[in-house]
Write a protein that holds these residues in place. Structure first.
Motif, PDB file in Angstrom:
ATOM      1  N   ARG A  81      53.745  32.116 -89.087  1.00 28.52           N
ATOM      2  CA  ARG A  81      53.319  30.563 -89.052  1.00 28.52           C
ATOM      3  C   ARG A  81      54.386  29.678 -89.017  1.00 28.52           C
ATOM      4  O   ARG A  81      54.935  29.799 -90.334  1.00 28.52           O
ATOM      5  N   PRO A  82      54.760  29.057 -88.088  1.00 21.50           N
ATOM      6  CA  PRO A  82      56.197  28.268 -88.315  1.00 21.50           C
ATOM      7  C   PRO A  82      55.923  27.072 -89.100  1.00 21.50           C
ATOM      8  O   PRO A  82      54.658  26.494 -89.303  1.00 21.50           O
ATOM      9  N   THR A  83      56.767  26.458 -89.738  1.00 15.87           N
ATOM     10  CA  THR A  83      56.690  25.185 -90.556  1.00 15.87           C
ATOM     11  C   THR A  83      56.529  23.986 -89.735  1.00 15.87           C
ATOM     12  O   THR A  83      57.057  24.042 -88.284  1.00 15.87           O
ATOM     13  N   GLU A  84      56.155  23.015 -90.049  1.00 16.26           N
ATOM     14  CA  GLU A  84      56.146  21.769 -89.114  1.00 16.26           C
ATOM     15  C   GLU A  84      57.583  21.550 -88.632  1.00 16.26           C
ATOM     16  O   GLU A  84      57.777  21.064 -87.312  1.00 16.26           O
ATOM     17  N   HIS A  85      58.576  21.523 -89.400  1.00 12.47           N
ATOM     18  CA  HIS A  85      60.088  21.366 -89.043  1.00 12.47           C
ATOM     19  C   HIS A  85      60.545  22.464 -87.770  1.00 12.47           C
ATOM     20  O   HIS A  85      61.366  22.305 -86.756  1.00 12.47           O
ATOM     21  N   GLN A  86      60.081  23.645 -88.027  1.00  7.20           N
ATOM     22  CA  GLN A  86      60.241  24.722 -86.996  1.00  7.20           C
ATOM     23  C   GLN A  86      59.563  24.395 -85.700  1.00  7.20           C
ATOM     24  O   GLN A  86      60.158  24.832 -84.565  1.00  7.20           O
ATOM     25  N   LYS A  87      58.176  24.139 -85.780  1.00  8.98           N
ATOM     26  CA  LYS A  87      57.366  23.501 -84.579  1.00  8.98           C
ATOM     27  C   LYS A  87      58.252  22.627 -83.864  1.00  8.98           C
ATOM     28  O   LYS A  87      58.125  22.522 -82.728  1.00  8.98           O
ATOM     29  N   LEU A  88      58.832  21.498 -84.580  1.00  8.10           N
ATOM     30  CA  LEU A  88      59.580  20.596 -83.906  1.00  8.10           C
ATOM     31  C   LEU A  88      60.574  21.097 -83.153  1.00  8.10           C
ATOM     32  O   LEU A  88      60.887  20.507 -81.891  1.00  8.10           O
ATOM     33  N   LEU A  89      61.273  22.000 -83.790  1.00  9.08           N
ATOM     34  CA  LEU A  89      62.453  22.622 -82.994  1.00  9.08           C
ATOM     35  C   LEU A  89      62.180  23.073 -81.791  1.00  9.08           C
ATOM     36  O   LEU A  89      62.713  22.936 -80.626  1.00  9.08           O
ATOM     37  N   VAL A  90      61.014  23.901 -81.794  1.00  8.29           N
ATOM     38  CA  VAL A  90      60.600  24.571 -80.494  1.00  8.29           C
ATOM     39  C   VAL A  90      60.153  23.504 -79.372  1.00  8.29           C
ATOM     40  O   VAL A  90      60.481  23.565 -78.285  1.00  8.29           O
ATOM     41  N   VAL A  91      59.372  22.400 -79.822  1.00 10.17           N
ATOM     42  CA  VAL A  91      59.199  21.371 -79.133  1.00 10.17           C
ATOM     43  C   VAL A  91      60.334  20.871 -78.260  1.00 10.17           C
ATOM     44  O   VAL A  91      60.411  20.468 -77.181  1.00 10.17           O
ATOM     45  N   LEU A  92      61.301  20.506 -79.218  1.00 17.12           N
ATOM     46  CA  LEU A  92      62.569  20.076 -78.721  1.00 17.12           C
ATOM     47  C   LEU A  92      63.414  20.969 -77.645  1.00 17.12           C
ATOM     48  O   LEU A  92      63.985  20.425 -76.498  1.00 17.12           O
ATOM     49  N   LEU A 103      62.107  13.389 -75.293  1.00 16.05           N
ATOM     50  CA  LEU A 103      62.449  13.131 -76.582  1.00 16.05           C
ATOM     51  C   LEU A 103      64.072  12.978 -76.578  1.00 16.05           C
ATOM     52  O   LEU A 103      64.524  13.714 -76.020  1.00 16.05           O
ATOM     53  N   LYS A 104      64.665  11.746 -77.040  1.00 16.40           N
ATOM     54  CA  LYS A 104      65.975  11.440 -77.137  1.00 16.40           C
ATOM     55  C   LYS A 104      66.972  12.790 -77.806  1.00 16.40           C
ATOM     56  O   LYS A 104      67.868  13.220 -77.250  1.00 16.40           O
ATOM     57  N   LYS A 107      68.033  16.052 -75.609  1.00 19.15           N
ATOM     58  CA  LYS A 107      69.002  16.146 -74.824  1.00 19.15           C
ATOM     59  C   LYS A 107      70.420  16.366 -75.532  1.00 19.15           C
ATOM     60  O   LYS A 107      71.293  16.893 -75.556  1.00 19.15           O
ATOM     61  N   GLN A 108      70.358  15.647 -76.971  1.00 22.20           N
ATOM     62  CA  GLN A 108      71.094  15.817 -77.877  1.00 22.20           C
ATOM     63  C   GLN A 108      71.457  17.182 -78.499  1.00 22.20           C
ATOM     64  O   GLN A 108      72.337  17.717 -78.452  1.00 22.20           O
ATOM     65  N   LEU A 109      70.258  17.659 -78.643  1.00 24.96           N
ATOM     66  CA  LEU A 109      70.342  19.300 -79.136  1.00 24.96           C
ATOM     67  C   LEU A 109      70.984  20.206 -78.027  1.00 24.96           C
ATOM     68  O   LEU A 109      71.517  20.911 -78.284  1.00 24.96           O
ATOM     69  N   GLU A 110      70.761  19.748 -76.901  1.00 24.34           N
ATOM     70  CA  GLU A 110      71.317  20.419 -75.569  1.00 24.34           C
ATOM     71  C   GLU A 110      72.683  20.403 -75.773  1.00 24.34           C
ATOM     72  O   GLU A 110      73.567  21.501 -75.505  1.00 24.34           O
ATOM     73  N   PHE A 133      64.250  21.769 -87.149  1.00 23.24           N
ATOM     74  CA  PHE A 133      64.877  20.443 -86.882  1.00 23.24           C
ATOM     75  C   PHE A 133      64.453  19.418 -87.937  1.00 23.24           C
ATOM     76  O   PHE A 133      63.193  19.115 -88.130  1.00 23.24           O
ATOM     77  N   PHE A 134      65.293  18.812 -88.554  1.00 31.24           N
ATOM     78  CA  PHE A 134      64.980  17.818 -89.512  1.00 31.24           C
ATOM     79  C   PHE A 134      65.485  16.497 -88.980  1.00 31.24           C
ATOM     80  O   PHE A 134      64.765  15.576 -88.606  1.00 31.24           O
ATOM     81  N   GLN A 135      66.993  16.578 -89.035  1.00 31.76           N
ATOM     82  CA  GLN A 135      67.861  15.227 -88.223  1.00 31.76           C
ATOM     83  C   GLN A 135      69.346  15.858 -88.122  1.00 31.76           C
ATOM     84  O   GLN A 135      69.577  16.749 -88.836  1.00 31.76           O
ATOM     85  N   PHE A 136      69.756  15.180 -87.355  1.00 31.18           N
ATOM     86  CA  PHE A 136      71.262  15.406 -87.183  1.00 31.18           C
ATOM     87  C   PHE A 136      71.908  15.071 -88.068  1.00 31.18           C
ATOM     88  O   PHE A 136      71.697  13.653 -88.710  1.00 31.18           O
ATOM     89  N   ASN A 137      72.968  15.799 -88.732  1.00 33.29           N
ATOM     90  CA  ASN A 137      73.741  15.163 -89.659  1.00 33.29           C
ATOM     91  C   ASN A 137      74.852  14.471 -89.194  1.00 33.29           C
ATOM     92  O   ASN A 137      75.125  14.602 -87.834  1.00 33.29           O
ATOM     93  N   ASP A 138      75.923  13.648 -89.853  1.00 36.50           N
ATOM     94  CA  ASP A 138      76.846  12.913 -89.386  1.00 36.50           C
ATOM     95  C   ASP A 138      77.878  13.522 -88.456  1.00 36.50           C
ATOM     96  O   ASP A 138      78.408  13.073 -87.517  1.00 36.50           O
ATOM     97  N   TYR A 139      78.177  14.657 -89.017  1.00 34.74           N
ATOM     98  CA  TYR A 139      79.211  15.589 -88.402  1.00 34.74           C
ATOM     99  C   TYR A 139      78.793  16.162 -86.950  1.00 34.74           C
ATOM    100  O   TYR A 139      79.307  15.647 -85.833  1.00 34.74           O
ATOM    101  N   GLN A 140      77.380  16.437 -86.943  1.00 33.84           N
ATOM    102  CA  GLN A 140      76.839  16.660 -85.533  1.00 33.84           C
ATOM    103  C   GLN A 140      76.649  15.500 -84.476  1.00 33.84           C
ATOM    104  O   GLN A 140      76.950  15.614 -83.227  1.00 33.84           O
ATOM    105  N   LEU A 141      76.457  14.296 -85.245  1.00 28.02           N
ATOM    106  CA  LEU A 141      76.255  13.094 -84.433  1.00 28.02           C
ATOM    107  C   LEU A 141      77.536  12.798 -83.908  1.00 28.02           C
ATOM    108  O   LEU A 141      77.634  12.157 -82.770  1.00 28.02           O
TER     109      LEU A 141
END
Length: 260
Positions: A81-92, A103-104, A107-110, A133-141
């Motif tokens: 059973r994935p967590t909510e953040h893992q579910k969000l990653l799969v959706v992205l 979702l914006k 494309k950023q993740l890709e 997926f939680f959010q992108f950190n500053d380095y990733q952005l």
């Protein structure tokens, strides 16, 4: 790619080995182990499916392309059973794979994934997003912004060549250009701006040609890549070498009217 892996590793040393999206023809006997799972859309897998006695092979994951990652997860890990953040990653991921980009962050993740060094790509993605997926950190952005600006610069300087390419009883709007990177972004730009059917992006540094087709085009790019570039791939995306045959084909191309 597969041969290089076998040169360095023994499959028996791994709890499980999952091969995704690769043509494994020629490696059936090596891959036919209980701890191997093979998932690919290559048509050759229809035949290979009957040759594996120990390995598990899937040539198709049920469900629409917008739920590919979700259905793949359920197929491989039905009891987890994935967590909510893992579910969000799969959706992205599904949003990016299907090229829907509703979702914006998709494309950023890709962008972040495909612009990593090829030999580090999967490992880095796993390390960064194994908890979801939680959010992108500053380095990733900053990385995403850098890659986006790089693609914008490449797109602004494209030289476009065009012809109506006959295949059987139909003609297709074929565009070609040169770029060193951002191949998918370049193709998407040409599709959006010029109503292209097929786009070939040539990398002189790599000596490669990358083919993409529009969502409404029915040209089988794996066959086109094989014919012109001794290449292969999928019906919707393929690549090959910059061959004499492709160079001869480019004599049919003329500078696009928008740049004359």
């Amino acid at each position: 790619m597969i041969k290089g892996f076998f040169d360095r590793h023994n499959l028996a040393d791994f709890k499980s080995v999952i091969v995704i999206g690769l043509d494994v023809s020629g490696f059936e006997s090596v891959l036919d182990c209980k701890n191997v799972i093979i998932i690919t859309a290559h048509k050759k897998m229809v035949e290979l499916n009957y040759k594996f006695k120990l390995a598990t092979a899937f040539s198709k994951i049920d469900g629409s392309s917008t739920r590919l990652a979700f259905n793949l997860f359920k197929k491989l890990y039905p009891d987890i059973r994935p967590t909510e953040h893992q579910k969000l990653l799969v959706v992205l991921i599904d949003d990016a794979v299907s090229k829907t980009y509703s979702l914006k962050q998709s494309k950023q993740l890709e962008t972040l994934y495909w612009n990593s060094k090829s030999f580090e790509r999967v490992f880095n993605f796993y390390q960064d997003f194994k908890k979801g997926f939680f959010q992108f950190n500053d380095y990733q952005l900053r990385q995403i912004e850098y890659f986006q600006k790089k693609c914008e610069t490449i797109i602004d300087s494209l030289a476009l060549y065009h012809t109506m390419m006959p295949i059987k009883n139909k003609k297709y709007s074929f565009f070609a250009t040169f770029a060193e990177g951002c191949f998918q972004e370049v193709a998407e730009h040409i599709f959006n701006e010029h109503n292209a059917d097929v786009v070939a992006v040539v990398s002189m540094e790599a000596g490669k040609v990358y083919f993409r087709r529009s969502k409404v085009c029915d040209v089988k790019l794996n066959n086109l890549a094989k014919t012109l570039c001794d290449g292969d791939g999928y019906e919707y995306a393929a690549s090959g070498s910059l061959t004499d045959k492709f160079v001869e084909f480019t004599k049919l191309l003329k500078r696009h009217k928008s740049q004359i």
